[in-house]
Design an enzyme around this catalytic site. Structure first.
Site, short mmCIF file in Angstrom:
data_model
loop_
_atom_site.label_atom_id
_atom_site.label_comp_id
_atom_site.label_asym_id
_atom_site.label_seq_id
_atom_site.Cartn_x
_atom_site.Cartn_y
_atom_site.Cartn_z
N THR A 198 -77.97 -5.65 40.49
CA THR A 198 -78.03 -4.66 41.56
C THR A 198 -77.95 -3.29 40.91
OG1 THR A 198 -76.65 -6.18 42.86
CG2 THR A 198 -76.93 -3.99 43.75
N ARG A 226 -82.55 -15.78 51.80
CA ARG A 226 -81.17 -15.44 51.44
C ARG A 226 -80.97 -13.92 51.33
NH1 ARG A 226 -78.66 -12.53 46.90
NH2 ARG A 226 -76.50 -13.26 46.76
N ILE A 227 -79.88 -13.43 51.91
CA ILE A 227 -79.50 -12.03 51.82
C ILE A 227 -78.09 -11.94 51.24
CG2 ILE A 227 -79.08 -9.89 53.09
CD1 ILE A 227 -81.98 -10.74 53.21
N GLY A 228 -77.90 -11.07 50.26
CA GLY A 228 -76.58 -10.91 49.64
C GLY A 228 -75.80 -9.76 50.25
N ASP A 229 -74.89 -9.20 49.48
CA ASP A 229 -74.00 -8.17 50.02
C ASP A 229 -74.59 -6.77 50.01
OD1 ASP A 229 -73.76 -8.37 47.10
OD2 ASP A 229 -72.27 -6.78 47.30
N THR A 249 -71.66 -4.84 42.81
CA THR A 249 -72.67 -5.68 42.18
C THR A 249 -72.04 -7.00 41.76
OG1 THR A 249 -74.23 -5.87 40.32
CG2 THR A 249 -72.24 -4.57 39.93
N GLY A 250 -72.81 -8.07 41.88
CA GLY A 250 -72.27 -9.37 41.49
C GLY A 250 -72.75 -10.48 42.40
N GLY A 252 -73.10 -11.98 45.49
CA GLY A 252 -72.99 -11.39 46.80
C GLY A 252 -72.23 -12.18 47.84
#
Length: 330
Positions: A198, A226-229, A249-250, A252
């Site tokens: 990110t 898929r959606i992350g943070d 970042t990481g 999610g």
């Protein structure tokens, strides 16, 4: 004599206690900016001198763009957006041009931005043709009644707003494509920075306004939309003038479950603790849950925090006193 000595001893004792108990006064800066370009198993032994130099030059270019805007009285929102443009336009980072590939061999991008002055926010998710998703997120914040738009709808909105639309092939880079093939053929176990990544920026301007932004290509080989943070306000991005600005970042899924960015702000607000302490507590929570990653943050006085539980994170900071740091490894 005793009447003089005893009060003196008591006074000295109280001064010592005050010095030990009360925290040292934090510095105050006219403006400050911090950026990250992803965290993971980033080890010096895996970098040639040329590769390390390339990443540091990209981070330096980005941090000085943001610094120039802030130094000249620009807003933290402008600094965050323009700085992230530099990172989105670089093939080195998992955002924009350097985005990783989904299982189907396409690039899907997410981004969010937040203004600490009024808690307004905007985000886009799952877009595949917007050159700079961070700008789309800002348009959602400023020119719509919504916070988060996704997929085709987000792209249609971006077109109406006059943003640059590109063919999905624009995001193709050989390195990211090869990473996907290695996963699909199981030639080797991928490291966290191959899977995740990110870019993000937090800034404080001369008017005392904080802003935060985050942009990503998501997770290599992701499926099912898929959606992350990164586009989730309160998970990957948060800004509040009363507390702090955070970009994460990481992995999610863990950041979403913990509401990492907002949790840090809430700790500062309700427990009256520093950004440094709140960030450390949240990273400890992340580690105990088995999540990996890092955060960058600024408090309302421009004090910087950078925390991670990984071997490295591409990161840099600069403030109004000219103090600058550019780092890769832990």
């Amino acid at each position: 004599m005793k009447k003089v000595i005893l009060p003196l001893i008591i006074t000295i004792t109280l001064l010592i206690i005050c010095f030990l108990v009360y925290p040292k006064k934090e510095k105050k800066f006219d403006y400050a900016i911090v950026i990250h370009g992803g965290a993971g198993t980033i080890l010096k032994e895996n970098f040639t001198p040329e590769k390390e130099s390339e990443y540091k030059k990209a981070l330096q270019k980005a941090i000085f763009i943001g610094d120039s805007i802030l130094k000249n009285g620009g807003s933290s929102l402008d600094a965050v957006e323009k700085t992230i443009h530099i990172l989105e336009n670089s093939p080195l980072f998992n955002a924009g041009k350097g985005a990783v590939f989904t299982n189907s061999g396409r690039n899907e991008l997410d981004a969010s931005i937040m203004w600490g002055k009024d808690l307004n926010a905007g985000a886009v998710a799952g877009v595949d043709d917007i050159k700079n998703p961070i700008s789309a997120a800002r348009k959602v914040m400023e020119n719509s009644e919504h916070v988060l738009l996704s997929g085709r709808g987000a792209s249609e909105f971006a077109k109406i707003q006059g943003l640059e639309i590109v063919d999905n092939s624009y995001f193709f880079t050989s390195n990211r494509w090869n990473n996907l093939q290695k996963i699909l053929t199981k030639e080797k176990e991928m490291t966290p920075e191959d899977r995740h990544g990110t870019v993000g920026c937090v800034a404080l301007d001369k008017d005392g306004n904080l802003a935060a932004g985050t942009s990503t290509g998501g997770m290599t080989n992701k499926r099912f939309g898929r959606i992350g943070d990164s586009p989730i306000i309160g998970a990957g991005t948060y800004a509040n003038n009363n507390t702090c600005a955070i970009s994460c970042t990481g992995h999610g899924e863990f950041f979403i479950r913990l509401g990492v960015a907002k949790d840090i702000s809430s700790m500062m607000e309700y427990q009256n603790i520093s950004l440094e302490k709140a960030s450390s507590k949240v990273i400890d929570k992340l580690t105990k849950m088995g999540g990996t990653g890092g955060i960058i943050g600024l408090d309302k006085n421009g004090n910087v925090t950078i925390k991670m539980n990984t071997d490295g994170m591409y990161r840099a900071y600069r403030n109004s006193k000219g103090e600058t740091g550019i780092f890769i490894f832990k």
